[in-house]
Each structure stands twice: as structure tokens, then as C-alpha cells.
Design a protein around this motif. Structure first.
Motif, PDB file in Angstrom:
ATOM      1  N   LYS A 117       0.963  13.376  -7.733  1.00  0.00           N
ATOM      2  CA  LYS A 117       0.303  14.602  -7.260  1.00  0.00           C
ATOM      3  C   LYS A 117       1.269  15.786  -7.280  1.00  0.00           C
ATOM      4  O   LYS A 117       0.890  16.891  -7.667  1.00  0.00           O
ATOM      5  CB  LYS A 117      -0.218  14.395  -5.838  1.00  0.00           C
ATOM      6  CG  LYS A 117      -1.462  13.551  -5.762  1.00  0.00           C
ATOM      7  CD  LYS A 117      -1.883  13.397  -4.301  1.00  0.00           C
ATOM      8  CE  LYS A 117      -3.249  12.751  -4.198  1.00  0.00           C
ATOM      9  NZ  LYS A 117      -3.649  12.609  -2.789  1.00  0.00           N
TER      10      LYS A 117
ATOM     11  N   ALA B 268      -3.826  15.823   0.312  1.00  0.00           N
ATOM     12  CA  ALA B 268      -4.996  15.148   0.898  1.00  0.00           C
ATOM     13  C   ALA B 268      -6.224  15.328   0.007  1.00  0.00           C
ATOM     14  O   ALA B 268      -6.369  16.342  -0.670  1.00  0.00           O
ATOM     15  CB  ALA B 268      -5.285  15.708   2.284  1.00  0.00           C
ATOM     16  N   ASP B 269      -7.109  14.318   0.044  1.00  0.00           N
ATOM     17  CA  ASP B 269      -8.376  14.381  -0.684  1.00  0.00           C
ATOM     18  C   ASP B 269      -9.475  13.933   0.281  1.00  0.00           C
ATOM     19  O   ASP B 269      -9.828  12.743   0.345  1.00  0.00           O
ATOM     20  CB  ASP B 269      -8.306  13.475  -1.925  1.00  0.00           C
ATOM     21  CG  ASP B 269      -9.575  13.540  -2.761  1.00  0.00           C
ATOM     22  OD1 ASP B 269     -10.617  14.012  -2.244  1.00  0.00           O
ATOM     23  OD2 ASP B 269      -9.533  13.107  -3.927  1.00  0.00           O
TER      24      ASP B 269
ATOM     25  N   ARG C  30       0.846  -1.209   0.000  1.00  0.00           N
ATOM     26  CA  ARG C  30       0.000   0.000   0.000  1.00  0.00           C
ATOM     27  C   ARG C  30       0.872   1.246   0.000  1.00  0.00           C
ATOM     28  O   ARG C  30       0.618   2.196  -0.753  1.00  0.00           O
ATOM     29  CB  ARG C  30      -0.927  -0.018   1.231  1.00  0.00           C
ATOM     30  CG  ARG C  30      -2.060   1.018   1.121  1.00  0.00           C
ATOM     31  CD  ARG C  30      -2.926   1.049   2.364  1.00  0.00           C
ATOM     32  NE  ARG C  30      -4.202   1.714   2.149  1.00  0.00           N
ATOM     33  CZ  ARG C  30      -4.357   3.031   2.090  1.00  0.00           C
ATOM     34  NH1 ARG C  30      -3.325   3.830   2.232  1.00  0.00           N
ATOM     35  NH2 ARG C  30      -5.554   3.564   1.877  1.00  0.00           N
TER      36      ARG C  30
ATOM     37  N   GLU D 107     -11.319  10.223   1.150  1.00  0.00           N
ATOM     38  CA  GLU D 107     -11.145   9.588   2.466  1.00  0.00           C
ATOM     39  C   GLU D 107     -12.503   9.241   3.077  1.00  0.00           C
ATOM     40  O   GLU D 107     -12.675   8.164   3.649  1.00  0.00           O
ATOM     41  CB  GLU D 107     -10.378  10.521   3.405  1.00  0.00           C
ATOM     42  CG  GLU D 107      -8.941  10.746   2.958  1.00  0.00           C
ATOM     43  CD  GLU D 107      -8.295  11.929   3.670  1.00  0.00           C
ATOM     44  OE1 GLU D 107      -8.724  12.290   4.780  1.00  0.00           O
ATOM     45  OE2 GLU D 107      -7.354  12.515   3.094  1.00  0.00           O
TER      46      GLU D 107
ATOM     47  N   GLN E  38     -13.824   6.185   1.440  1.00  0.00           N
ATOM     48  CA  GLN E  38     -13.111   4.972   1.898  1.00  0.00           C
ATOM     49  C   GLN E  38     -13.574   4.557   3.295  1.00  0.00           C
ATOM     50  O   GLN E  38     -13.778   3.378   3.566  1.00  0.00           O
ATOM     51  CB  GLN E  38     -11.604   5.234   1.954  1.00  0.00           C
ATOM     52  CG  GLN E  38     -10.923   5.268   0.605  1.00  0.00           C
ATOM     53  CD  GLN E  38      -9.528   5.817   0.774  1.00  0.00           C
ATOM     54  OE1 GLN E  38      -9.364   7.032   0.935  1.00  0.00           O
ATOM     55  NE2 GLN E  38      -8.534   4.959   0.771  1.00  0.00           N
TER      56      GLN E  38
ATOM     57  N   HIS F  65       3.064  12.548   1.372  1.00  0.00           N
ATOM     58  CA  HIS F  65       2.774  13.372   0.189  1.00  0.00           C
ATOM     59  C   HIS F  65       3.234  14.820   0.394  1.00  0.00           C
ATOM     60  O   HIS F  65       3.731  15.446  -0.542  1.00  0.00           O
ATOM     61  CB  HIS F  65       1.272  13.328  -0.137  1.00  0.00           C
ATOM     62  CG  HIS F  65       0.831  12.008  -0.692  1.00  0.00           C
ATOM     63  ND1 HIS F  65      -0.445  11.776  -1.132  1.00  0.00           N
ATOM     64  CD2 HIS F  65       1.502  10.841  -0.869  1.00  0.00           C
ATOM     65  CE1 HIS F  65      -0.538  10.530  -1.578  1.00  0.00           C
ATOM     66  NE2 HIS F  65       0.628   9.941  -1.398  1.00  0.00           N
TER      67      HIS F  65
HETATM   68  C1  LIG Z   1      -3.610   8.071  -1.818  1.00  0.00           C
HETATM   69  C2  LIG Z   1      -4.207   9.272  -1.925  1.00  0.00           C
HETATM   70  O1  LIG Z   1      -3.831  10.364  -1.125  1.00  0.00           O
HETATM   71  C3  LIG Z   1      -4.348  10.564   0.201  1.00  0.00           C
HETATM   72  C4  LIG Z   1      -4.271   9.306   0.945  1.00  0.00           C
HETATM   73  C5  LIG Z   1      -5.297   8.413   0.884  1.00  0.00           C
HETATM   74  C6  LIG Z   1      -5.108   6.992   1.310  1.00  0.00           C
HETATM   75  O2  LIG Z   1      -4.057   6.683   1.906  1.00  0.00           O
HETATM   76  O3  LIG Z   1      -5.988   6.163   1.029  1.00  0.00           O
HETATM   77  C7  LIG Z   1      -6.561   8.822   0.406  1.00  0.00           C
HETATM   78  C8  LIG Z   1      -6.786  10.085   0.000  1.00  0.00           C
HETATM   79  C9  LIG Z   1      -5.756  11.153   0.103  1.00  0.00           C
HETATM   80  O4  LIG Z   1      -6.027  11.968   1.216  1.00  0.00           O
HETATM   81  C10 LIG Z   1      -5.262   9.545  -2.915  1.00  0.00           C
HETATM   82  O5  LIG Z   1      -5.599  10.720  -3.123  1.00  0.00           O
HETATM   83  O6  LIG Z   1      -5.769   8.574  -3.507  1.00  0.00           O
END
Ligand SMILES: C=C(O[C@@H]1C=C(C(=O)O)C=C[C@H]1O)C(=O)O
Length: 96
Positions: free
Chosen positions: A40, A48-49, A29, A53, A56, A89
Motif C-alpha cells: 500500500k 485502512a479500507d 496474519r 472491513e 469481513q 500500515h
Molecule cells: C489488510 C488490509 O488493510 C487493513 C486491515 C485489514 C485487516 O487487518 O483485515 C482490512 C482492511 C484494511 O483496513 C487490507 O486492506 O486488506
């Protein structure tokens, strides 16, 4: 060794295998989220998104409930992992 000791040792061998699988899954992962962080940074996207999140967490809480795992624990665990990814990130972005 008593029968009880042998049984405990057998349980622990299974726990050891599961822990090894967890480490491999987490390593995979973090390998892919490292690639996401680089993507990015290259495309000026934020680390961050929150909307992603949220989706998920909703999905994993439902999966946890279906599987007999505490959804609160699942959310805390995922939050902990995601927060670490976001720090990675930010570091990738700031190094550019
Ligand atoms: C991996 C990402 O970056 C960040 C990390 C995430 C994760 O670990 O699942 C989900 C969203 C983002 O805040 C993504 O944008 O997909």
C-alpha cells in the motif's frame, strides 16, 4: 495429585496447545498484513479500507454464529486486530 487435579491439568494442556496455535495464526496474519502495508505504501493506497472491513465483519459474525461463538465478541476481537494492522500500515507509510 487427585483425579480432579489430573483432569484440570489435562484440560489445561489442551488450552496451552490452542493458545500456541492462536499465536502462530496471529503471527502469520501479521506477517502477511506487513506485506500488504508495504504494498500500500509503495502504491499510495490508504492504510485502512472500511468497505473491506465491513465485509469481513459481516462474514465473521455469521461464521461465529454458526460455530456457537458470540458474534459480538468475534467482532470486537477482529476490530482490535484490524485496528492494530491499520496502525502498522500508518507507521509503514509515514516511514517512507
Ligand atoms: C489488510 C488490509 O488493510 C487493513 C486491515 C485489514 C485487516 O487487518 O483485515 C482490512 C482492511 C484494511 O483496513 C487490507 O486492506 O486488506
Amino acid at each position: 495429585m487427585t483425579t480432579a487435579d489430573a483432569q484440570l491439568a489435562a484440560f489445561r494442556r489442551s488450552i496451552d496447545n490452542i493458545d500456541a496455535a492462536l499465536i502462530h495464526i496471529l503471527a502469520e496474519r501479521f506477517r502477511i498484513t506487513q506485506a500488504v502495508g508495504e504494498y500500500k505504501a509503495e502504491h499510495d493506497l490508504p492504510p485502512a479500507d472500511p468497505a473491506r472491513e465491513e465485509r469481513q465483519i459481516t462474514r465473521l459474525r455469521a461464521l461465529a454464529t454458526e460455530s456457537g461463538l458470540d458474534p459480538e465478541f468475534s467482532e470486537k476481537f477482529l476490530r482490535f486486530v484490524i485496528d492494530e494492522v491499520i496502525h502498522h500500515h500508518e507507521r509503514i507509510r509515514d516511514a517512507d
